[in-house]
Design an enzyme around this catalytic site. Structure first.
Site, PDB file in Angstrom:
ATOM      1  N   ARG A 287       0.810  -1.220   0.000  1.00 26.55           N
ATOM      2  CA  ARG A 287       0.000   0.000   0.000  1.00 26.55           C
ATOM      3  C   ARG A 287       0.841   1.266   0.000  1.00 26.55           C
ATOM      4  O   ARG A 287       0.562   2.203  -0.739  1.00 26.55           O
ATOM      5  CB  ARG A 287      -0.927   0.016   1.227  1.00 26.55           C
ATOM      6  N   GLU A 375     -13.332   3.566  16.610  1.00 27.71           N
ATOM      7  CA  GLU A 375     -12.233   4.293  15.969  1.00 27.71           C
ATOM      8  C   GLU A 375     -11.811   5.514  16.789  1.00 27.71           C
ATOM      9  O   GLU A 375     -10.731   6.075  16.581  1.00 27.71           O
ATOM     10  CB  GLU A 375     -12.653   4.708  14.553  1.00 27.71           C
TER      11      GLU A 375
END
Ligand SMILES: Cc1cc2nc3c(=O)[nH]c(=O)nc-3n(C[C@H](O)[C@H](O)[C@H](O)COP(=O)(O)OP(=O)(O)OC[C@H]3O[C@@H](n4cnc5c(N)ncnc54)[C@H](O)[C@@H]3O)c2cc1C
Length: 564
Positions: A287, A375
């Site tokens: 990535r 999160e």
């Protein structure tokens, strides 16, 4: 006149983590107020996630939570809060079975759960719900469970604008009811921040509009600490063009790995090999390498028309495409996308935030009676998150925060009528500004550009200093921006409060990124390439008046024998 409510447990944000926390708190006998600035159970990232959930259930091949922990720690590049990560990995399997019992519908092969091998995991570890349906199924399952408890009051369209600290602890919050334009004061014995991440602060993101980091700002202003704010994960091949609705913008990744989608520049040439990352026909560039290569091609004027790269599956036979994409092919067709005839455009997009509120093993923040979940929690993934760990976090941390908060239900109910007054005054004052002038939405767009350009995947001291100066200017503008007044469904007012949080949180990200003079995980400094061992610590952020302060915090570790 403000409406005054009382609850044992106040949960701010009703995505997956908020709903799981509500269920866990209600199970202990606590009264819960579960609220959301959008629609309870139908907004935020959870319902948008369409793919994987990591848990060592060992259904596809033998596995153990310790292997999952080892991979999580390796991905986090030495900054993972190991006790938190252990809780995550150890408890994830039981949550998968709990969700299974509640009817989520995990995909099965014969008599076992199907598990996919996602990048960074050492084996097939990620469960999912058929094609691109994991998030919607998760949200639906939790909504159904929440509805079973009369003790969970659900309120949509309620924007929490500030927490109310009293006697050195969190004692509730004040909020603006979007539907009526009324203010609401909520006294609570314990408060849980479940407001998700911050990726809508970037103009290229996988987020919904309400992921602007509210919870971080709420906690910070009330006196809680943040951690690892510089670590924003970018996803290299997010969807860019043509316009696609109702689909996950990060959906291309598994198909690219599975089928070998070709990444091409604006001249329709493969280019990753020019950056030391050849595809060799296997299309397995990592990535960070893919993000860097796309970034540099665009910078050199060789990007695709919308400023990204092309992703092409045109060389794959139609039958193979249909077999791999399944019903997704039809959903793409609804969006006018025919992969046999056209390439699509992709670009790095902000996707997840590893930082967040600093907590202990009970998910208590540094402000007593304030908890965080999902999160909004910082630390468990260190400098980089493994694929699938975020939904596990929703389940495991959701339950843990709900239980921890509910343990305070036997205490006295705080009376915050007086303490709430200055926070209510902020809403009342904002409502008086009906003048013309830069709309908050325009200022949000400006902030997103600042973040994308100077606090994005690749950073320099010069760019970060420029960003901080620009953010200070935006902060100074805040008191003059119009809000449209106190009336029902005033989205401009909602945007103003969103912006107020975004500028503060953006400053914490840029401040931490400027201080960290190395490249590690999701934080890449072009002027400080390479990891510097001397930086193996967390950055802790607090607020002193208007000033953002950062200090060094030791990374919490497990004893060596606990890791094997
Ligand atoms: C497109 C996409 C795909 C993803 N795919 C995956 C995947 O395959 N696997 C994986 O593990 N992770 C994935 N993730 C990440 C994962 O979905 C999130 O990290 C996780 O769902 C966060 O859950 P949460 O409950 O903490 O927050 P959210 O689900 O974002 O919920 C937060 C809620 O808080 C509300 N809120 C915010 N501020 C306020 C306020 N001031 N007052 C009241 N309410 C407020 C919001 O409206 C929202 O409903 C994906 C994320 C995205 C965006």
């Amino acid at each position: 006149m403000t409406q005054y409510l009382e609850t044992d447990v106040l949960i701010i944000g009703a995505g997956g983590a908020g709903m799981y926390a509500a269920i866990a708190a209600a199970e202990t006998g606590a009264n819960v107020l579960l609220l959301d600035k959008s629609i309870v159970g139908r907004s935020g990232a959870t319902i948008m996630a369409q793919m994987t959930v990591a848990a060592a259930v060992g259904e596809e091949e033998p596995d153990d939570w310790r292997f999952h922990l080892k991979d999580t720690i390796a991905a986090g590049r030495d900054l993972v809060d190991e006790p938190l990560a252990r809780i995550l990995c150890q408890r994830a399997p039981e949550k998968i079975w709990q969700m299974d019992e509640w009817g989520v519908g995990w995909a099965r092969s014969g008599n076992h759960l199907t598990q996919a091998h996602a990048p960074g995991h050492d084996r097939k570890r990620c469960v999912y719900v058929d094609f691109l349906n994991t998030g919607p199924a998760t949200a639906r399952t939790l909504r159904n469970q929440v509805r079973k408890y009369d003790s969970i009051r659900r309120v949509s369209d309620l924007i929490v604008t500030d927490l109310v600290p009293q006697d050195g602890r969190a004692a509730g919050a004040v909020a603006l009811h979007l539907e009526s334009g009324q203010t609401v004061t909520i006294a609570a014995k314990a408060t849980v921040i479940a407001t998700g991440g911050l990726t809508s602060m970037y103009n290229r993101n996988s987020a919904s509009a309400n992921m602007g980091g509210d919870g971080y700002a709420l906690g910070l202003r009330a006196g809680a600490e943040l951690i690892d704010m510089e670590f924003v994960q970018f996803f290299p091949i997010g969807h860019l063009a043509p316009r696609m609705t109702g689909m996950d913008p990060i959906m291309w990744d598994p198909f690219r790995y599975k089928l070998g989608g070709r990444l091409l520049n604006g001249n329709m040439e493969e280019f990753t090999q020019n950056y030391g990352a050849p595809e060799d026909g296997k299309y397995v560039v990592t990535r960070d390498a893919a993000t860097y290569a796309i970034f540099k091609e665009v910078e050199a004027g060789r990007g695709s028309p919308h400023g990204g790269a092309w992703l092409s599956f045109e060389h794959i036979a139609e039958a193979d495409l249909r077999a791999a994409f399944g019903p997704v092919i039809d959903r793409l067709a609804d969006n006018g996308i025919d992969l046999t005839k056209m390439a699509i455009e992709v670009a790095p997009i902000a996707h997840y935030h590893m930082g967040g509120l600093r907590t202990n093993d009970s998910l208590a923040t540094t402000l007593p009676h304030l908890f965080a979940t999902g999160e909004a929690v910082g630390g468990a993934n260190g400098a980089n998150r493994l694929s699938g760990n975020a939904i596990s976090e929703v389940f495991v941390f959701g339950e843990l925060a709900g239980r921890s908060a509910a343990s305070l239900r036997h205490g006295a109910m705080p009376n915050i009528r007086e303490a709430a007054a200055p926070y209510l005054a902020v809403i009342v004052e904002a409502a008086t500004r009906t003048s013309d002038g830069t709309a908050p939405t325009a200022a949000i767009a400006a902030l997103q550009n600042i973040m994308q350009q100077d606090v994005g995947p690749f950073r320099t001291a010069e760019g970060l200093r420029r960003a901080l100066a620009d953010l200070t200017e935006l902060t100074d503008l805040l008191p003059d921006l119009p809000t449209g007044g106190a009336k029902a469904f005033n989205q401009q007012m909602a945007d103003w409060f969103g912006l107020r949080n975004m500028v503060l949180v953006a400053r914490t990200v840029a401040t931490a990124a400027l201080a960290r003079t190395e490249s590690r995980g999701a934080h890449q400094r072009e002027d400080h390439p390479g990891l510097d061992e001397a930086w193996t610590y967390n950055q802790v952020i607090s607020l002193n008046g208007d000033e953002i302060q950062s200090s060094r915090g030791e990374v919490r570790r497990l004893a060596q024998e606990e890791l094997v």
